[in-house]
Motif scaffolding. Structure first.
Motif, PDB file in Angstrom:
ATOM      1  N   VAL A   1       0.431   0.419   4.692  1.00 34.25           N
ATOM      2  CA  VAL A   1      -0.008   0.302   3.348  1.00 34.25           C
ATOM      3  C   VAL A   1       0.592  -1.215   2.640  1.00 34.25           C
ATOM      4  O   VAL A   1       1.830  -1.388   3.230  1.00 34.25           O
ATOM      5  CB  VAL A   1       0.422   1.371   2.391  1.00 34.25           C
ATOM      6  CG1 VAL A   1      -0.053   1.164   1.097  1.00 34.25           C
ATOM      7  CG2 VAL A   1      -0.206   2.654   3.149  1.00 34.25           C
ATOM      8  N   LEU A   2      -0.100  -1.773   1.998  1.00 35.21           N
ATOM      9  CA  LEU A   2       0.646  -3.125   1.448  1.00 35.21           C
ATOM     10  C   LEU A   2       0.530  -2.871  -0.011  1.00 35.21           C
ATOM     11  O   LEU A   2      -0.578  -2.739  -0.431  1.00 35.21           O
ATOM     12  CB  LEU A   2      -0.350  -3.985   1.892  1.00 35.21           C
ATOM     13  CG  LEU A   2       0.113  -5.609   1.432  1.00 35.21           C
ATOM     14  CD1 LEU A   2       1.137  -6.164   2.474  1.00 35.21           C
ATOM     15  CD2 LEU A   2      -0.872  -6.622   1.729  1.00 35.21           C
TER      16      LEU A   2
ATOM     17  N   LEU B   1       1.966 -15.426  -2.003  1.00 36.22           N
ATOM     18  CA  LEU B   1       1.784 -14.032  -2.183  1.00 36.22           C
ATOM     19  C   LEU B   1       3.335 -13.394  -2.185  1.00 36.22           C
ATOM     20  O   LEU B   1       3.976 -13.767  -1.322  1.00 36.22           O
ATOM     21  CB  LEU B   1       0.910 -13.655  -1.116  1.00 36.22           C
ATOM     22  CG  LEU B   1      -0.432 -13.959  -0.887  1.00 36.22           C
ATOM     23  CD1 LEU B   1      -0.965 -13.186   0.137  1.00 36.22           C
ATOM     24  CD2 LEU B   1      -0.995 -13.493  -2.312  1.00 36.22           C
ATOM     25  N   GLN B   2       3.649 -12.462  -2.784  1.00 34.87           N
ATOM     26  CA  GLN B   2       4.683 -11.498  -2.596  1.00 34.87           C
ATOM     27  C   GLN B   2       4.221 -10.162  -2.371  1.00 34.87           C
ATOM     28  O   GLN B   2       3.709  -9.534  -3.068  1.00 34.87           O
ATOM     29  CB  GLN B   2       5.689 -11.443  -3.852  1.00 34.87           C
ATOM     30  CG  GLN B   2       6.380 -12.864  -3.736  1.00 34.87           C
ATOM     31  CD  GLN B   2       7.321 -13.031  -4.954  1.00 34.87           C
ATOM     32  OE1 GLN B   2       7.458 -12.578  -5.873  1.00 34.87           O
ATOM     33  NE2 GLN B   2       8.420 -13.728  -4.447  1.00 34.87           N
ATOM     34  N   THR B   3       4.613  -9.603  -0.993  1.00 34.47           N
ATOM     35  CA  THR B   3       4.058  -8.251  -0.504  1.00 34.47           C
ATOM     36  C   THR B   3       5.306  -7.659   0.130  1.00 34.47           C
ATOM     37  O   THR B   3       6.122  -8.056   0.283  1.00 34.47           O
ATOM     38  CB  THR B   3       2.954  -8.675   0.201  1.00 34.47           C
ATOM     39  OG1 THR B   3       3.542  -9.462   1.585  1.00 34.47           O
ATOM     40  CG2 THR B   3       1.657  -9.302  -0.065  1.00 34.47           C
ATOM     41  N   VAL B   4       4.919  -6.218   0.038  1.00 35.37           N
ATOM     42  CA  VAL B   4       5.679  -5.131   0.608  1.00 35.37           C
ATOM     43  C   VAL B   4       4.846  -4.374   1.439  1.00 35.37           C
ATOM     44  O   VAL B   4       3.813  -3.954   0.877  1.00 35.37           O
ATOM     45  CB  VAL B   4       6.352  -4.431  -0.500  1.00 35.37           C
ATOM     46  CG1 VAL B   4       5.632  -3.580  -1.302  1.00 35.37           C
ATOM     47  CG2 VAL B   4       7.555  -3.513   0.558  1.00 35.37           C
ATOM     48  N   ALA B   5       5.136  -4.196   2.695  1.00 40.04           N
ATOM     49  CA  ALA B   5       4.270  -3.234   3.760  1.00 40.04           C
ATOM     50  C   ALA B   5       5.323  -2.133   4.136  1.00 40.04           C
ATOM     51  O   ALA B   5       6.440  -2.344   4.370  1.00 40.04           O
ATOM     52  CB  ALA B   5       3.822  -4.210   4.750  1.00 40.04           C
ATOM     53  N   PHE B   6       4.637  -1.123   4.404  1.00 43.62           N
ATOM     54  CA  PHE B   6       5.384   0.232   4.920  1.00 43.62           C
ATOM     55  C   PHE B   6       4.207   0.925   5.772  1.00 43.62           C
ATOM     56  O   PHE B   6       3.041   0.901   5.615  1.00 43.62           O
ATOM     57  CB  PHE B   6       5.968   0.960   3.995  1.00 43.62           C
ATOM     58  CG  PHE B   6       5.163   1.448   2.893  1.00 43.62           C
ATOM     59  CD1 PHE B   6       4.617   2.899   3.092  1.00 43.62           C
ATOM     60  CD2 PHE B   6       4.762   0.676   1.878  1.00 43.62           C
ATOM     61  CE1 PHE B   6       3.714   3.363   1.876  1.00 43.62           C
ATOM     62  CE2 PHE B   6       3.901   1.353   0.893  1.00 43.62           C
ATOM     63  CZ  PHE B   6       3.172   2.625   1.044  1.00 43.62           C
ATOM     64  N   ALA B   7       4.778   1.710   6.568  1.00 42.68           N
ATOM     65  CA  ALA B   7       4.153   2.867   7.349  1.00 42.68           C
ATOM     66  C   ALA B   7       4.069   3.912   6.587  1.00 42.68           C
ATOM     67  O   ALA B   7       4.983   4.304   6.367  1.00 42.68           O
ATOM     68  CB  ALA B   7       4.496   3.273   8.763  1.00 42.68           C
TER      69      ALA B   7
END
Length: 261
Positions: A188-189, A55-61
Motif C-alpha cells: 500500500v502507498l 512526490l513524498q510517499t510512504v509504502a508498507f506491506a
C-alpha cells in the motif's frame, strides 16, 4: 485540406514529445525505526514541458502495517503532525472530502463504525478500505459495507486502474494532491505531490517506480489543495508537511499488531 507530408511528420513528432514520459531525476529513501514502512522523496521532470513534480510517499506491506481513519468529528482542531504523534503512528496523510460545516462527504468508516454512508456522486468514484486481512481500492459501485470493514474513505476521482491512467481526468487545474494506491500484491502507498493536474498525477503514478519502488495497480485521489498534508517519522528525520487548513479526518499508518482483533 490535405497537409504537406513534412507538416504531418512535424505534427506527429510534436504529439509524441507532448506525451513524453515523466522521468525520475532524483530519489531519496528513508525507513521507519521499526522498518515497517519506507518513505521516498522523488523528483520527476517532463522532458517535453520541463515541468517538475515532487512526490513524498510512504509504502508498507499490509501484513506488517495497516491503515486507520482518525475522525475528528464536527469540530476538528488538531493538525496531522500532533495527531500522528499522539497515536504513535508510522506515517499519515489527510483524508477525504468534507463540506463547509466539516461534515464528511461520502463514506467514512473509523474503528469499524460508519460515520457517513456511501454516496453516489460523479467525483466520488472510489473507496479506500481496510479489513482485518487486506487493504484495497475499489470503484464505488463495487464496494459493499459489512462488519469486516474497519476503516474506509470514499473519495475520487480514481487516478489509475489496472496500471493504466484513468481517462477523462482534468488536465488544466494544478494543485497539491494527496493520494492512495495499491499494487494488488499486498503493498500500500500513501503520498502527496507538489502542484500538478489530475492527468499528470495519473501519468506519474502509472509510471514504473515513479513513487519509489512501487508499481501502482490502482490509485485514488484524496482531498487536495490546502488540505494536503504528509507526515512520516523516519530513522534519519521526521518529515512534516502541514495542511493549510483544519481537516475533518486523517489516514494513519500503524503497525498491524496494534489493529483490532
Amino acid at each position: 485540406m490535405k497537409l504537406p507530408c513534412a507538416l504531418v511528420v512535424l505534427c506527429c513528432a510534436l504529439a509524441t514529445v507532448g506525451r513524453a514520459e515523466w522521468q525520475v531525476i532524483s530519489s531519496a529513501k528513508d525507513s521507519s525505526p521499526s522498518e515497517l514502512a519506507e518513505q521516498w522523496t522523488t523528483e520527476l521532470r517532463n522532458p517535453a514541458t520541463q515541468e517538475q513534480v515532487t512526490l513524498q510517499t510512504v509504502a508498507f506491506a499490509s501484513n506488517e502495517a495497516t491503515l486507520e481513519v482518525v475522525d475528528q468529528g464536527n469540530a476538528p482542531q488538531a493538525k496531522l503532525a500532533e495527531t500522528m504523534l499522539h497515536i504513535n503512528a508510522l506515517a499519515g496523510v489527510n483524508g477525504g472530502y468534507f463540506d463547509p460545516t466539516d461534515a464528511p462527504v461520502g463514506l467514512l468508516v473509523s474503528g469499524g463504525r460508519m460515520i457517513s454512508p456511501l454516496r453516489k456522486a460523479k467525483l466520488l468514484t472510489g473507496v479506500l478500505f481496510t479489513t482485518r486481512s487486506k487493504i484495497d481500492i475499489v470503484r464505488q459501485t463495487g464496494f459493499a459495507m459489512n462488519d469486516r470493514v474497519r476503516a474506509a474513505v470514499q473519495c475520487g476521482p480514481l487516478l489509475v486502474e489496472h496500471t493504466t491512467p484513468v481517462r477523462g481526468l482534468n488536465e488544466t487545474r494544478a494543485a497539491r494532491r494527496t493520494f492512495a494506491a495499491v499494487d494488488g500484491k499486498g503493498r500500500v502507498l500513501l503520498g502527496v505531490s507538489s502542484a500538478t493536474s489530475l492527468v499528470q498525477l495519473s501519468q506519474i503514478l502509472s509510471r514504473t517506480n515513479a513513487a519509489g519502488e512501487f508499481n501502482v495497480m490502482r490509485a485514488l485521489n484524496l482531498d487536495g489543495g490546502s488540505s494536503s498534508a504528509f507526515w512520516f517519522a523516519g530513522k534519519d528525520r521526521t518529515i512534516s508537511n502541514p495542511e493549510g487548513k483544519t481537516v475533518r479526518d486523517f489516514i494513519a499508518v500503524v503497525p498491524a499488531s496494534r489493529s483490532a482483533p
